[in-house]
Design an enzyme around this catalytic site. Structure first.
Site, mmCIF file in Angstrom:
data_model
loop_
_atom_site.group_PDB
_atom_site.id
_atom_site.type_symbol
_atom_site.label_atom_id
_atom_site.label_comp_id
_atom_site.label_asym_id
_atom_site.label_seq_id
_atom_site.Cartn_x
_atom_site.Cartn_y
_atom_site.Cartn_z
ATOM 1 N N GLU A 81 31.057 41.620 37.157
ATOM 2 C CA GLU A 81 32.411 41.042 37.089
ATOM 3 C C GLU A 81 33.464 42.139 37.137
ATOM 4 O O GLU A 81 34.505 41.976 37.756
ATOM 5 C CB GLU A 81 32.562 40.210 35.803
ATOM 6 C CG GLU A 81 33.772 39.286 35.822
ATOM 7 C CD GLU A 81 35.076 39.973 35.432
ATOM 8 O OE1 GLU A 81 36.144 39.509 35.853
ATOM 9 O OE2 GLU A 81 35.036 40.993 34.714
ATOM 10 N N GLU A 82 33.179 43.258 36.488
ATOM 11 C CA GLU A 82 34.199 44.315 36.388
ATOM 12 C C GLU A 82 34.367 45.104 37.685
ATOM 13 O O GLU A 82 35.256 45.963 37.785
ATOM 14 C CB GLU A 82 33.861 45.268 35.232
ATOM 15 C CG GLU A 82 33.761 44.594 33.863
ATOM 16 C CD GLU A 82 35.078 44.033 33.340
ATOM 17 O OE1 GLU A 82 36.073 44.053 34.073
ATOM 18 O OE2 GLU A 82 35.087 43.557 32.191
ATOM 19 N N ASP A 95 28.190 43.255 32.244
ATOM 20 C CA ASP A 95 28.671 44.589 32.610
ATOM 21 C C ASP A 95 30.009 44.860 31.932
ATOM 22 O O ASP A 95 30.672 43.935 31.439
ATOM 23 C CB ASP A 95 28.819 44.722 34.136
ATOM 24 C CG ASP A 95 29.868 43.791 34.713
ATOM 25 O OD1 ASP A 95 29.960 42.623 34.273
ATOM 26 O OD2 ASP A 95 30.630 44.227 35.601
ATOM 27 N N ASP A 126 34.918 42.070 25.688
ATOM 28 C CA ASP A 126 34.834 41.754 27.133
ATOM 29 C C ASP A 126 33.568 42.320 27.739
ATOM 30 O O ASP A 126 33.549 43.471 28.154
ATOM 31 C CB ASP A 126 36.082 42.317 27.817
ATOM 32 C CG ASP A 126 36.130 42.038 29.300
ATOM 33 O OD1 ASP A 126 35.369 41.182 29.768
ATOM 34 O OD2 ASP A 126 36.921 42.685 29.996
ATOM 35 N N HIS A 163 29.673 37.742 31.298
ATOM 36 C CA HIS A 163 29.170 38.879 32.087
ATOM 37 C C HIS A 163 28.711 39.988 31.155
ATOM 38 O O HIS A 163 29.294 40.193 30.089
ATOM 39 C CB HIS A 163 30.186 39.368 33.120
ATOM 40 C CG HIS A 163 31.484 39.882 32.571
ATOM 41 N ND1 HIS A 163 31.680 41.197 32.236
ATOM 42 C CD2 HIS A 163 32.662 39.254 32.320
ATOM 43 C CE1 HIS A 163 32.921 41.363 31.810
ATOM 44 N NE2 HIS A 163 33.539 40.198 31.834
ATOM 45 N N HIS A 178 39.431 46.622 28.605
ATOM 46 C CA HIS A 178 39.597 47.648 29.646
ATOM 47 C C HIS A 178 40.287 48.906 29.132
ATOM 48 O O HIS A 178 40.278 49.925 29.804
ATOM 49 C CB HIS A 178 40.364 47.144 30.900
ATOM 50 C CG HIS A 178 39.723 45.982 31.570
ATOM 51 N ND1 HIS A 178 40.012 45.611 32.873
ATOM 52 C CD2 HIS A 178 38.792 45.094 31.138
ATOM 53 C CE1 HIS A 178 39.286 44.544 33.193
ATOM 54 N NE2 HIS A 178 38.550 44.215 32.152
HETATM 55 ZN ZN LIG Z 1 35.581 40.125 31.320
#
Ligand SMILES: [Zn+2]
Length: 461
Positions: free
Chosen positions: A160-161, A98, A129, A96, A425
């Site tokens: 995805e996030e 994003d 990520d 992903h 994150h």
């Molecule tokens: Zn991810």
């Protein structure tokens, strides 16, 4: 001993090619990381469009036919396709583009969107990520430039996030172009630096709301307290029945499974979770089984008068939300019925109890015995010089379940670019560059190996 799919000389040649490609791969990773493609709606969505465009350009440069698709008003997803040799399996590579919001800039040691290298790690939001996932796929394509051993579809999602809301529709409308024999989802973890992992199980999820009522309106607790139960006390008694004295989930009929036997002790769990000294661990079975494959249940919300606003009133009605994690193969619908049955049959003091489903999602348990998994294990072992371990994840990853449901015949490999220090994150997210090179080598080797499979990639036909 069967013939190896790749000879040691071929393996060494692919490794050498990938190592030579890494400076350019890292340049492109830094460029991607500079784009603040935060998919959360309050951020500038033009940057998510930009990261989709840059991803599309990277794939076109490898000769893929590329399209950017959007469904249900969702964020842009990039689909790239390349035909492989006739009869070769088709491999779908997922990542992903994003990212999560950067959070408090003051907590970062360098700017979140100015990728910075320190001590062998590349720091930046999305550096791991999952822009590293995108670049691992691109690196594997470059390693086989002009001579792809398999048919390849690259699918790079843009939301995805924020929960992959339009993914089901994308899979439905574009499913014929996304179908594959093997699906590689590069958005998970390796076990530790130096030890690769395949994530083979995810837990399912049921969220339910429980409303308990004892009176049709609030009354004075001095005048009526005594013979009459208040709803909040009744709700607390009901919630207390959900675990037994040892802390195992007491709902009858739920599935249990055992996790792989890896080294993960109480000290590590305490350090990673911030458990207070004195807080006991609850439940039974190995810690990893309790984290990955056994049911867990938590109360995550409560609707009742706030303490600040509390008055001397018998609360007439109160509501709680519980989150139940399920064994990977458990059917969420049956688990909800078991929970509902448990709660309705234990209504304290004749209270009225209502249980409604707020959300559910299936878990995932990969069939790991096919040829695609054998080739992945071999590719990982060659790339790391260490055998991969099979790990679980206690959470649910919506896109894994979505792919597993849409393509039940495909072998699904959940691979990782992250290590335990990545802090995806969080502030100071980073990518271990040594591990990243091994990830890229492993994926290039995997494509070569899958291209050599004499029969169907699942080894069953
Ligand atoms: Zn991810």
């Amino acid at each position: 001993m069967p013939e190896p799919t790749l000879t040691p000389a071929e393996t060494a040649a692919i490794r050498e090619r990938v190592v030579g490609l890494m400076p350019a791969v890292l340049d492109d990773l830094r460029a991607l990381t500079r784009i603040p493609s935060v998919s959360l709606g309050s951020f500038d969505q033009a940057r998510v469009e930009e990261s989709a465009e840059v991803t599309a350009r990277l794939l076109r440069a490898e000769g893929l036919e590329v399209e950017i698709v959007r469904e249900d008003g969702g964020r842009p997803a990039v689909i790239g396709r390349s035909e492989g040799p006739a009869g070769a399996p088709r491999v779908l590579l997922y990542a992903h583009h994003d990212v999560q919001p950067p959070g408090d800039a003051a907590e970062w040691d360098s700017h979140p969107f100015e990728p910075t290298e320190r001590d062998g790690r590349l720091y930046g939001r999305g550096a791991a990520d999952d822009k590293a996932g995108i670049m691992a796929h691109v690196a594997a394509l470059r390693a086989h430039a002009g001579d792809l051993p398999v048919g390849v579809t690259v699918f790079v999602e843009g939301e995805e996030e924020v929960g992959s809301d339009s993914l089901a529709t994308v899979l439905e409308r574009h499913g014929d172009r996304l179908d594959a024999d093997v699906i590689v989802l590069a958005d998970a973890m390796n076990w530790e630096v130096g030890t690769p992992a395949l994530t083979t199980t995810l837990r399912g999820l049921v969220r339910a709301d429980i409303t308990v009522s004892t009176l049709d309106h609030g009354v004075h607790s001095g005048m009526f307290g005594g013979p009459l139960p208040d709803a909040l006390t009744a709700l607390c008694r009901l919630l207390a029945t959900l675990h037994d004295a040892a802390g195992d989930v007491a709902v009858a009929g739920l599935d249990h499974a055992e996790a792989a036997d890896l080294d993960y002790d109480e000290a590590r769990l305490r350090a990673e979770s911030g458990a207070l000294e004195g807080t006991a661990l609850i439940g039974s079975g190995s810690i990893l089984s309790r984290l990955w494959t056994r049911p867990a249940l938590s109360v995550i919300g409560l609707d009742a008068p706030a303490v600040e606003a509390a008055s001397n009133t018998l609360v007439p009605s109160a509501r709680a939300r519980v989150s139940m994690r399920l064994a990977p193969t458990q059917d969420p619908g049956r688990a909800f019925e078991a929970l509902r049955e448990h709660l309705l049959s234990r209504a304290p003091w004749g209270a009225s109890v209502e249980v409604t489903l707020s959300d559910e999602g299936p878990g995932f348990a990969a069939a790991t015995d096919g040829a695609a998994h054998d080739e992945a294990r071999a590719a990982f072992a060659d790339a790391w010089g260490a055998a991969p371990v099979e790990i679980g994840c206690g959470g649910s990853i919506p896109f894994v379940a979505a792919f597993a449901e849409r393509f039940p015949e495909a072998a699904i490999l959940v691979t990782g670019v992250e290590d335990p220090d990545t802090r995806a994150h969080g502030a100071n997210e980073s990518l271990h560059l040594g591990e990243f090179e091994r990830v890229c080598v492993a994926e290039a080797l995997l494509l070569a190996r899958l291209g050599r499979l004499p029969t169907g990639p699942r080894g069953s036909d």
